[in-house]
Scaffold this motif. Structure first.
Motif, PDB file in Angstrom:
ATOM      1  N   ASP A  82       0.820  -1.205   0.000  1.00 32.42           N
ATOM      2  CA  ASP A  82       0.000   0.000   0.000  1.00 32.42           C
ATOM      3  C   ASP A  82       0.858   1.261   0.000  1.00 32.42           C
ATOM      4  O   ASP A  82       1.226   1.770  -1.041  1.00 32.42           O
ATOM      5  N   SER A  83       1.194   1.763   1.181  1.00 28.73           N
ATOM      6  CA  SER A  83       1.911   3.031   1.289  1.00 28.73           C
ATOM      7  C   SER A  83       3.224   2.850   2.036  1.00 28.73           C
ATOM      8  O   SER A  83       3.328   2.031   2.952  1.00 28.73           O
ATOM      9  N   GLN A 104       2.680   0.710  -3.555  1.00 31.68           N
ATOM     10  CA  GLN A 104       2.176   1.483  -4.688  1.00 31.68           C
ATOM     11  C   GLN A 104       2.348   2.983  -4.466  1.00 31.68           C
ATOM     12  O   GLN A 104       2.651   3.729  -5.391  1.00 31.68           O
ATOM     13  N   ASN A 105       2.121   3.432  -3.232  1.00 37.10           N
ATOM     14  CA  ASN A 105       2.122   4.861  -2.915  1.00 37.10           C
ATOM     15  C   ASN A 105       3.335   5.197  -2.061  1.00 37.10           C
ATOM     16  O   ASN A 105       3.495   4.680  -0.955  1.00 37.10           O
ATOM     17  N   THR A 107       6.078   8.071  -0.340  1.00 35.78           N
ATOM     18  CA  THR A 107       6.396   9.417   0.117  1.00 35.78           C
ATOM     19  C   THR A 107       7.901   9.479   0.326  1.00 35.78           C
ATOM     20  O   THR A 107       8.452   8.773   1.169  1.00 35.78           O
ATOM     21  N   LYS A 133       2.876   3.610  -8.294  1.00 39.78           N
ATOM     22  CA  LYS A 133       1.806   4.130  -9.151  1.00 39.78           C
ATOM     23  C   LYS A 133       2.207   5.429  -9.835  1.00 39.78           C
ATOM     24  O   LYS A 133       1.926   5.649 -11.004  1.00 39.78           O
ATOM     25  N   GLU A 134       2.828   6.323  -9.064  1.00 39.81           N
ATOM     26  CA  GLU A 134       3.283   7.602  -9.593  1.00 39.81           C
ATOM     27  C   GLU A 134       4.697   7.855  -9.105  1.00 39.81           C
ATOM     28  O   GLU A 134       5.076   7.418  -8.017  1.00 39.81           O
ATOM     29  N   PRO A 136       7.287   9.662  -7.214  1.00 39.52           N
ATOM     30  CA  PRO A 136       7.171  10.612  -6.110  1.00 39.52           C
ATOM     31  C   PRO A 136       8.217  11.726  -6.175  1.00 39.52           C
ATOM     32  O   PRO A 136       9.244  11.600  -6.845  1.00 39.52           O
TER      33      PRO A 136
END
Length: 200
Positions: A82-83, A104-105, A107, A133-134, A136
């Protein structure tokens, strides 16, 4: 269970290796958790519950091989899909061949020095983002192109994000060291952990 892991294994020599029980709930590793530790293992797999690696958590960490030499651990793996947050100097001057991050996420805006080596005499790790996913935001010093080049190490991203990453601030400085995930030598071994990308 989750607890304050500040300096938990700092300077420890774990000659019998280290494994976490299935279902262990450690949400983060605090500052200096594994600072200068040596572990007798080729694979260090952290609990799926881990969502953060704090400052200096794994700095100078290496494999215990019974000698005074600095030997890299082959893989350190963070299975949370997840994060995940990576803070400054999290893997500073640590000795791994591959740092594998499933999340996926991500920071990473405060990740200065996270994957750099103190000296380019030692190579940096391959860093593999299985399900990003993107791309960062990162710091100007998150990655060190000299360290990556010295050890012929790469940062592997999902194939569809490679071109984007190469044009982004600070990622562009390591553009030559960014590769598609499909080119990672261990790709086939981790294929079952790569999530579908229809929603990306």
């Amino acid at each position: 269970t989750d607890t304050n892991t500040y300096g938990l294994f700092a300077y420890a020599y774990l000659t019998q290796g280290l494994e976490f029980e299935e279902g262990a709930t450690v949400s983060k590793f605090s500052n200096y958790s594994f600072d200068h530790s040596k572990i007798n293992t080729d694979l260090l797999k952290l609990p799926e519950s881990v969502t953060q690696v704090a400052q200096y958590s794994f700095q100078y960490m290496s494999k215990y091989d019974g000698t005074s030499s600095t030997t890299p651990i082959d893989i350190i793996e963070f299975p949370n899909k997840d994060s995940f947050t990576i803070l400054s100097n999290a893997f500073y001057s640590s000795y791994f061949n591959n740092i594998v991050i499933h999340a996926q996420n991500l920071t990473m805006s405060s990740s200065g020095g996270a994957f750099t080596m103190q000296s380019t005499s030692y190579p940096a790790s391959n860093v593999i983002f299985l399900n990003m996913k993107e791309v960062p935001t990162i710091s100007s010093t998150t990655f060190n192109v000299s360290s990556l080049s010295k050890g012929n190490a790469y940062v592997y991203l999902p194939d569809d994000l490679v071109d984007t990453a190469k044009t982004m601030t600070y990622w562009s400085t390591i553009a030559a060291r960014i590769k598609p995930l499909s080119e990672w030598p261990l790709y086939s071994e981790y294929a079952e952990h790569i999530l579908p990308r229809e929603d990306v």
